[in-house]
Enzyme design. Structure first.
Site, PDB file in Angstrom:
ATOM      1  N   TRP A 160       0.832  -1.203   0.000  1.00 26.36           N
ATOM      2  CA  TRP A 160       0.000   0.000   0.000  1.00 26.36           C
ATOM      3  C   TRP A 160       0.865   1.251   0.000  1.00 26.36           C
ATOM      4  CZ3 TRP A 160      -2.013  -3.882   3.569  1.00 26.36           C
ATOM      5  CH2 TRP A 160      -3.195  -4.488   3.094  1.00 26.36           C
ATOM      6  N   HIS A 180      -6.615   2.746   1.991  1.00 26.45           N
ATOM      7  CA  HIS A 180      -7.800   1.888   2.054  1.00 26.45           C
ATOM      8  C   HIS A 180      -8.771   2.470   3.083  1.00 26.45           C
ATOM      9  CE1 HIS A 180      -5.595  -0.864   5.251  1.00 26.45           C
ATOM     10  NE2 HIS A 180      -5.379   0.397   5.463  1.00 26.45           N
ATOM     11  N   ARG A 206      -3.428   5.260  -4.195  1.00 26.29           N
ATOM     12  CA  ARG A 206      -2.247   4.403  -4.135  1.00 26.29           C
ATOM     13  C   ARG A 206      -1.267   4.836  -5.200  1.00 26.29           C
ATOM     14  NH1 ARG A 206      -4.731  -1.571  -2.777  1.00 26.29           N
ATOM     15  NH2 ARG A 206      -6.017  -0.784  -1.060  1.00 26.29           N
ATOM     16  N   GLN A 220     -13.517   2.741  -2.251  1.00 28.23           N
ATOM     17  CA  GLN A 220     -13.763   1.485  -1.525  1.00 28.23           C
ATOM     18  C   GLN A 220     -15.007   1.637  -0.655  1.00 28.23           C
ATOM     19  OE1 GLN A 220     -10.313   0.212   0.741  1.00 28.23           O
ATOM     20  NE2 GLN A 220      -9.447  -0.830  -1.042  1.00 28.23           N
ATOM     21  N   VAL A 263      -6.786  -9.168   9.573  1.00 31.59           N
ATOM     22  CA  VAL A 263      -7.832 -10.199   9.710  1.00 31.59           C
ATOM     23  C   VAL A 263      -7.183 -11.570   9.869  1.00 31.59           C
ATOM     24  CG1 VAL A 263      -9.711  -9.025   8.474  1.00 31.59           C
ATOM     25  CG2 VAL A 263      -8.012 -10.344   7.186  1.00 31.59           C
ATOM     26  N   ALA A 314     -14.877  -8.148   8.576  1.00 29.00           N
ATOM     27  CA  ALA A 314     -14.687  -6.884   7.848  1.00 29.00           C
ATOM     28  C   ALA A 314     -14.435  -7.214   6.387  1.00 29.00           C
ATOM     29  CB  ALA A 314     -13.510  -6.110   8.429  1.00 29.00           C
TER      30      ALA A 314
HETATM   31  C1  FA5 Z   1      -7.522  -3.674   1.001  1.00 31.03           C
HETATM   32  O1  FA5 Z   1      -7.512  -2.481   0.667  1.00 31.03           O
HETATM   33  C2  FA5 Z   1      -8.010  -4.097   2.339  1.00 31.03           C
HETATM   34  N1  FA5 Z   1      -8.130  -2.950   3.197  1.00 31.03           N
HETATM   35  C3  FA5 Z   1      -9.334  -4.833   2.189  1.00 31.03           C
HETATM   36  C4  FA5 Z   1      -9.788  -5.534   3.426  1.00 31.03           C
HETATM   37  C5  FA5 Z   1     -10.683  -4.907   4.277  1.00 31.03           C
HETATM   38  C6  FA5 Z   1      -9.331  -6.815   3.740  1.00 31.03           C
HETATM   39  C7  FA5 Z   1     -11.132  -5.558   5.421  1.00 31.03           C
HETATM   40  C8  FA5 Z   1      -9.755  -7.494   4.880  1.00 31.03           C
HETATM   41  C9  FA5 Z   1     -10.659  -6.842   5.717  1.00 31.03           C
HETATM   42  P1  FA5 Z   1      -6.886  -4.571  -1.363  1.00 31.03           P
HETATM   43  O2  FA5 Z   1      -5.658  -3.784  -1.565  1.00 31.03           O
HETATM   44  O3  FA5 Z   1      -6.909  -5.936  -1.929  1.00 31.03           O
HETATM   45  O4  FA5 Z   1      -7.293  -4.691   0.158  1.00 31.03           O
HETATM   46  O5  FA5 Z   1      -8.082  -3.726  -1.995  1.00 31.03           O
HETATM   47  C10 FA5 Z   1      -9.422  -4.104  -1.800  1.00 31.03           C
HETATM   48  C11 FA5 Z   1     -10.188  -3.929  -3.087  1.00 31.03           C
HETATM   49  O6  FA5 Z   1     -10.037  -2.593  -3.581  1.00 31.03           O
HETATM   50  C12 FA5 Z   1      -9.689  -4.795  -4.224  1.00 31.03           C
HETATM   51  O7  FA5 Z   1     -10.282  -6.078  -4.161  1.00 31.03           O
HETATM   52  C13 FA5 Z   1     -10.149  -4.049  -5.418  1.00 31.03           C
HETATM   53  O8  FA5 Z   1     -11.502  -4.289  -5.661  1.00 31.03           O
HETATM   54  C14 FA5 Z   1      -9.972  -2.627  -4.989  1.00 31.03           C
HETATM   55  N2  FA5 Z   1      -8.678  -2.094  -5.431  1.00 31.03           N
HETATM   56  C15 FA5 Z   1      -7.496  -2.250  -4.828  1.00 31.03           C
HETATM   57  N3  FA5 Z   1      -6.529  -1.609  -5.515  1.00 31.03           N
HETATM   58  C16 FA5 Z   1      -7.122  -1.024  -6.569  1.00 31.03           C
HETATM   59  C17 FA5 Z   1      -6.663  -0.196  -7.642  1.00 31.03           C
HETATM   60  N4  FA5 Z   1      -5.412   0.178  -7.763  1.00 31.03           N
HETATM   61  N5  FA5 Z   1      -7.567   0.224  -8.557  1.00 31.03           N
HETATM   62  C18 FA5 Z   1      -8.857  -0.129  -8.432  1.00 31.03           C
HETATM   63  N6  FA5 Z   1      -9.360  -0.889  -7.442  1.00 31.03           N
HETATM   64  C19 FA5 Z   1      -8.504  -1.342  -6.520  1.00 31.03           C
END
Ligand code: FA5
Length: 346
Positions: A160, A180, A206, A220, A263, A314
């Protein structure tokens, strides 16, 4: 002066002939002065002479004179109407202004497809008992990372990488554009005792290379439920119901194990992504839409609640990804390219 009825007929014929001969607006003005003028108009004079008629004829003469005046005035109105439409016809054929051209239509705005999707997501979780909370887009390091069990030296910070705000306290960068919505798990648990059932929508940022499924800004929706007896099967049930509402009953869903420091256990959910190819065929790929899992007991304890009594789940859902999958769009970057040819299709 008495005027015989045949003279009235002659007078009327003369008035109408003169009217017919009037070539233009100025000619009509002259005609009006000559025949209907207040002072010397010939028809005005005729009406004035009614009182001079012998008593027995006065009434019938007056009636005939009034009818005559009415017919002449009607002929004048008809002539004026004819001249007006002739002038308009002339204008439409010769003038540079084309009055037959339709006006410019007003364009009516509409909601951005990501906003439409976000509203539908909020409605779906709202019906399942989740209320909406909000948190800041510019976040403290301690909420974005530390509270989520990602200390400064933790390799998960690399996943991240982000955009830092120019603020340094105690020799350390401490403020950033949140990566996030998960810091809101901590913010909500600090403020509220279980039972908790909230979603927190919002923009995240990001610093990463973009491609068909990655943007550097994203939306999100964080979900958090904490109560006595909350289980992984509750999480799965809620997420399957959400997917059914969002994508219909026939879309394929994949649920698999994943790692997030906050988690235990952690999972990811993916949906099949149909993309139309240039040759007309459709290819399918899995696209991850969310990360999720059971809230780490340490986080429940750190924010004032007894992890032996309370458990929670979550999830963090990517709204642009949901929009992508819902409409079969081939590249996430279209959403923020500000091209109306794309945006007006939704
Ligand atoms: C997270 O951001 C975690 N905070 C999610 C989480 C929450 C896990 C609670 C467990 C409990 P991640 O980086 O995978 O996880 O992002 C979550 C979702 O955001 C992804 O599945 C995707 O749908 C979206 N996402 C992530 N990065 C991008 C991006 N660069 N562009 C568009 N959508 C994105």
């Amino acid at each position: 002066m008495t005027i015989a009825v045949p003279s009235l007929v002659t007078l009327e014929a003369a008035a109408l002939a003169a009217l017919a001969a009037a070539p233009d607006a100025a000619g009509i003005d002259d005609w009006r002065a000559m025949w209907l003028g207040r002072q010397d108009g010939r028809i005005t004079g005729l009406l004035r002479s009614v009182k001079d008629q012998p008593a027995p004829e006065r009434a019938s003469f007056g009636g005939a004179a009034n009818l005559l005046k009415g017919r002449v005035e009607a002929a004048l109105a008809e002539k004026l109407g004819g001249m007006k439409s002739a002038a308009l016809r002339e204008l439409t054929t010769t003038a540079a202004l084309d009055v037959s051209l339709p006006g410019r239509p007003q364009t009516i705005g509409r909601l951005h497809p990501v906003t439409q999707t976000l509203r539908d997501i909020i409605a779906a979780f709202g019906e399942m008992g989740f209320r909406v909370a909000e948190g800041p887009e510019v976040e403290w390091d301690r909420y974005n990372f530390d509270a989520m069990r990602i200390p400064a030296d933790h390799p998960a910070r690399d996943m991240w990488d982000t955009i830092w705000v120019d603020s340094i306290i105690g020799g350390k960068r401490d403020m950033l554009l949140r990566t996030h919505t998960s810091p809101n798990q901590a913010r909500v648990m600090e403020r509220q005792a279980p039972p908790i059932r909230v979603i927190v929508p919002g923009k995240c940022y990001r610093q990463e290379a973009t491609d068909a499924t990655h943007e550097w800004q994203l939306t999100q929706v964080e979900g958090l439920a904490v109560d006595e007896g909350v289980r992984m099967s509750d999480l799965k049930g809620i997420l399957y119901e959400f997917a059914r509402r969002m994508f219909g009953p026939d879309r394929k869903i994949m649920f698999h194990h994943s790692y997030f420091p906050f988690v235990e256990p952690g999972v990811e959910m993916a949906i099949d992504w149909p993309v139309k190819q240039a040759d007309g065929s459709t290819t399918y790929k899995w696209v991850e839409i969310l990360g999720a899992g059971m809230v780490h007991p340490e986080i429940i304890a750190n924010h004032g609640h007894d992890p032996k009594k309370y458990t929670g789940f979550a999830f963090g859902l990517g709204v642009e990804r949901v929009a992508l999958l819902r409409w079969g769009i081939e590249d996430i970057r279209h959403f923020y390219a500000n091209d109306l040819r794309f945006l007006s299709q939704f």
